[in-house]
Design an enzyme around this catalytic site. Structure first.
Site, PDB file in Angstrom:
ATOM      1  N   GLU A  66      -4.235   1.174  12.561  1.00  0.00           N
ATOM      2  CA  GLU A  66      -4.990   1.509  11.663  1.00  0.00           C
ATOM      3  C   GLU A  66      -6.524   1.433  12.067  1.00  0.00           C
ATOM      4  OE1 GLU A  66      -5.124  -1.248   8.267  1.00  0.00           O
ATOM      5  OE2 GLU A  66      -6.073   0.352   7.021  1.00  0.00           O
ATOM      6  N   GLU A  85       0.870  -1.234   0.039  1.00  0.00           N
ATOM      7  CA  GLU A  85      -0.132   0.060  -0.206  1.00  0.00           C
ATOM      8  C   GLU A  85       1.212   1.139   0.030  1.00  0.00           C
ATOM      9  OE1 GLU A  85      -3.829  -0.547   1.209  1.00  0.00           O
ATOM     10  OE2 GLU A  85      -4.146   1.328   0.500  1.00  0.00           O
TER      11      GLU A  85
END
Ligand code: BGC
Length: 918
Positions: A770, A492
């Site tokens: 996250e 990512e």
């Protein structure tokens, strides 16, 4: 009072400036007299072409003369036109409002150098290895049932060029860049300590070049310049989820270098990349990739290859590639470099021969490791953020990014090794393949990131909040290698703009992000589609004409929000001007596509990402947390058009200011008509909806009060827990705090159960997760495809720590901290808090302490800054300021007590406010 901390284009003594009128900055330090309340009344800047001239006070490039102005930032150079490679030395003196003049001797010397300004200044040619067809290999993606095919990265070629210096050396500057990633050495020593050069940009639009002063590395007679090339962002694996790409920007790694040697007699000698360079394709770096890691084979080292006397007769000539058409720009931002070395805090042998080291901190970078053993022996380092319950490395959340480094030994004794062209997000390292048992001293983590100076500090009586502050700063450092990324570990690592915009203000308090964000705004512009769409991440590796992952409300708006934050925090008007046409075309597109002033036609819409509906927890509502996506999008329509109107006003485009002001009014009206009921209920009745509507200023005074009640109701529905996503959470914290519900905000901040920041800390987090429930004891890890333990988004609560707990606030009407609003709000379990922010005009400190019924506040304000102290105090208490009862102290601008709130102005210096009976 005297000037110090001289900077040019936000950087200390930069070597590559390519703007014609570089901006100068300084801060003012109180002299010994510490006269409170001093202001700069005038300045004089002198810029000289040599240090000698500067010492003599000869401003042969520019002498501004005495300029009556309080300005200490963004003072644009206005002297003789600057040439390529021009050296500029400067100093500044200041007069204070009492007519005192600072002494030249008290001002340190600042400097900058111009880069290569014209295309014609570059005589170097792009060189590299001959093109090869890539070999395909299959690799594991932890979220896919089958291995996936990728191209095996080619070995890093090594390149060298020997040259002679005949004459006395005066100065040598190296101008260099690459398509791919590169390292340059001179006579065996690295030129500079930057990593991941030339960093990530949309290489089809801009390629940054770096400049190093290598005078100290050269010697009379024979010298050798050497280089290594690797894939980097240019060719390596890149991209989120299924949009993984490789060899996206090009298929050939190329180097461009120009070493300009200036001899004492004034002669210039250029050593440039060209066909005379020698190349060896099969260097010891056998493969490197940001996601996968690096393979090194010490047996392939070429001892002395980058120093004089090496026999390179068997090497081939470097291939010259004149087809490269790169737009070269000077690097604007601080380079990526190592800022910390972490020694292991624990180690264990998890299964025989597999050692796990714990570095005690989730970091980004790689390890240096001391290895010895037989020739051909292979040592493997795997990197992960967490451990499984059995003590093995948790790698499920890495997806395609294996983060594995291997070292094949040459049997020639113990040595330290480290990779070069990769980076990993990790706290734990698993080492296998060792000749004997591991030792704690054999390994250290080298943490690196783009390296803006740290600007903030925070401490309070709750150690878990201190850990939270540290986690937020670490998470920021872990996510600013060249671009602001969502996370640094799985495949990512993108410049996701929703995350970037929501974290920007926290980022600015923590570190001096002006130069970094200046580069990022260029990345966002480069990623913008001709229609006006900003992408959702920048750089945006999609072919031209692709609108994929673009135009997402709350993400694409970063194109406006970040320049605005840079303006309000640093006072940077030029950045607004540079981005204006781009911002305008973005808002125009929203208007064109959504003429009814409700944002219904978007590109992607992630909504208020990771809101409560994504939590997996017993007894926690499965639905009801997410603000409906249409209302959410329209709120951003209002925010962006409103900010554009303000930006237009700042840069003097008054017609546009009126036009976009009107757009905003219509959007606000449409929002209220469509989503807000008469009783203040907002569609969805979510915490997020109220937080955003209040935070974006979308509600009338009357409705605001009702909406606050609904917000409290929505919190009650969740039994006092959060249900906001990462976009709305910081707004909820700030709105509760400024609307009479400070204690509720403190409850969220200090809550140790999930969803809550301190829950992660109770579970040993050293960076921000996250997800609130990334790991839950008894339940285990969340969704492995999306479970980073180093995501700064929910760390945007940092803004609350600075603005509310410490109370250090910007005044948007007087940007760049000309005027500070100091509004500390003691609360929760805290007995005291203290901290500071190094603003662009100097350091502001704030602390408070509660003892019985007395609260003592201390504030430090730098010269040339006005401050308003704003406190909430019960009526009838005694307040003293600097030992005098409030209202009588000298030099106070005004005293205003309303509903338990006092506000008064102070000038620079230290101030103590004692509130008794609170
Ligand atoms: C990222 C986020 C990002 C998002 C877009 C995720 O995979 O990690 O932080 O903003 O995608 O929804």
């Amino acid at each position: 009072m005297y000037p110090k901390k001289l900077r040019c284009e936000y950087l200390a003594d930069p070597l590559c400036i390519d703007v014609p009128a570089p901006r100068l900055f300084w801060i003012l330090e109180s002299g010994k007299e510490k006269k409170p309340g001093s202001f700069q009344a005038a300045y004089r800047v002198i810029v000289s072409s040599s240090k000698e001239k500067l010492t003599k006070g000869e401003g042969d490039l520019w002498d501004s003369g005495k300029v009556e102005s309080p300005e200490t930032t963004h003072v644009a150079y206005a002297g003789k036109p600057l040439q390529s490679r021009q050296q500029c030395f400067w100093k500044v003196k200041a007069w204070d409002d009492g007519g005192n003049e600072s002494r030249w001797e008290d001002c340190e010397v600042g400097s900058w150098q111009m880069g290569l300004l014209e295309k014609g200044d570059w005589h170097a040619r792009w060189i590299g290895a001959p093109a090869r067809e890539p070999r395909k290999i299959k690799v594991v993606d932890t979220t896919k049932p089958e291995p996936v095919e990728i191209a095996a990265p080619d070995p890093s070629p090594i390149l060298r060029k020997a040259f002679t210096i005949a004459g006395k050396l005066a100065r040598a500057m190296l101008y260099s860049t690459a398509l791919g990633e590169y390292e340059v050495t001179i006579n065996g020593q690295r030129a500079g300590d930057d990593l991941l050069q030339p960093e990530w940009t949309d290489y089809t639009k801009r390629v940054q070049y770096q400049v190093h002063d290598v005078t100290g590395l050269l010697r009379p007679g024979e010298n050798v310049i050497g280089a290594m090339l690797a894939d980097g962002w240019y060719m390596g694996l890149l991209g989120p989820g299924d949009a993984v790409r490789q060899r996206f920007y090009g298929t050939n790694r190329r180097l461009l270098a120009q070493l300009v040697v200036e001899l004492a007699d004034g002669q210039l000698v250029d050593i440039v990349t060209d066909g005379s360079w020698k190349l060896l394709e099969n260097g010891p770096v056998q493969a490197s990739d940001h996601f996968r890691g690096e393979d090194y084979d010490a047996r392939l080292e070429q001892p002395g290859w980058d120093a004089p006397g090496f026999d390179a007769s068997k090497w081939i000539p470097a291939a010259v590639d004149d087809s490269v058409k790169a737009n070269l720009v000077a690097q604007k931002n601080e380079p990526v470099r190592v800022f910390a070395t972490l020694e292991p805090v624990a180690m264990h042998e998890q299964v025989p021969g597999r050692w796990i080291f714990d570095l005690g901190q989730n970091m980004v970078g790689w390890c240096e490791v001391e290895l010895g053993g037989a020739a051909g022996q292979k040592v493997t380092l795997r990197h992960g953020e967490m451990l499984e319950l059995d003590g093995s490395l948790h790698v499920d959340n890495l997806r395609l990014a294996a983060q594995v480094d291997t070292f094949v030994l040459d049997g020639k004794g113990e040595r330290w090794f480290h990779p070069r062209f990769t980076f990993h997000g990790f706290r734990y390292v698993e080492v296998s393949g060792l000749a004997g048992p591991a030792t704690a001293g054999m390994l250290a983590g080298k943490a690196f990131s783009s390296d803006p100076p740290v600007a903030g500090s925070f401490e309070c009586s709750n150690p878990k909040l201190n850990q939270l502050w540290s986690n937020v700063l670490w998470t920021q450092r872990d996510n600013i290698a060249s671009v602001p990324t969502d996370c640094p570990q799985r495949n990512e690592r993108m410049g996701w703009m929703g995350d970037a915009q929501v974290f920007a203000q926290t980022g600015i308090y923590n570190m001096d992000m002006a130069a970094f964000y200046s580069k990022f705004t260029a990345d966002m512009r480069d990623g913008q589609k001709p229609e006006g769409m900003y992408p959702d991440f920048a750089p945006h590796p999609f072919p031209p004409g692709s609108f994929a992952m673009s135009f997402g409300p709350g993400w694409a708006d970063c194109g406006i929000i970040v320049p605005w934050r840079v303006f309000t925090s640093y006072g940077d008007k030029r950045l607004l001007e540079e981005n204006y046409e781009s911002m305008k075309s973005y808002v125009d597109l929203i208007v064109d596509e959504n003429p009814k002033y409700l944002w219904n036609t978007w590109g992607s819409n992630y909504g208020d990402w990771l809101n409560g509906d994504t939590l997996k927890a017993k007894g926690y509502p499965a639905k009801g947390g997410e603000m409906p996506k249409d209302a959410y999008a329209t709120a951003f329509y209002a925010l962006s058009s409103g900010l554009l109107a303000r930006i237009a006003r700042v840069i003097g485009k008054y017609d546009d200011a009126a036009k976009y002001g009107e757009v905003r009014n219509r959007v606000v009206a449409a929002f209220n008509e469509t989503y807000v009921e008469k009783d203040g209920k907002i569609k969805g009745d979510t915490q997020a909806g109220y937080a955003i509507a209040l935070g974006f200023g979308l509600l009338s005074d009357e409705i605001q009060a009702l909406a606050v009640d609904h917000l409290l109701g929505a919190i009650k529905k969740y039994k006092g827990r959060l249900s906001t996503g990462f976009i709305s959470t910081p707004h909820m914290m700030l709105e509760l705090s400024r609307r009479g519900h400070l204690e509720q905000a403190y409850k969220f901040a200090e809550n140790e159960e999930f969803p809550g920041w301190l829950y992660t800390i109770k579970n040993g987090a050293t960076t921000v997760w996250e997800r609130w429930d990334g790991f839950v004891a008894g339940r285990g890890f969340q969704d492995k495809g999306m479970n980073s333990f180093c995501h700064y988004s929910i760390g945007a609560v940092g803004e609350w720590l600075y603005r509310v707990v410490l109370g250090i606030n910007f005044d948007e009407e007087e940007p760049g901290m000309k005027h500070a609003i100091i509004a500390p709000r003691p609360g929760g379990t805290l007995a005291w808090a203290k901290g500071s922010y190094d603003s662009i005009r100097g350091k502001i400190s704030s602390s408070w302490k509660r003892e019985g019924a007395t609260t003592t506040y201390r504030v430090e304000i730098p010269p040339n800054v006005r401050a308003t102290i704003d406190l909430i105090v019960p009526k009838g208490v005694d307040i003293s300021v600097d030992g005098k009862t409030l209202g009588q102290a000298e030099g106070q601008g005004h005293f205003d007590a309303r509903g338990g709130r006092v506000r008064f102005d102070v000038g620079s210096g230290s101030h103590e406010v004692v509130v008794k009976g609170a």
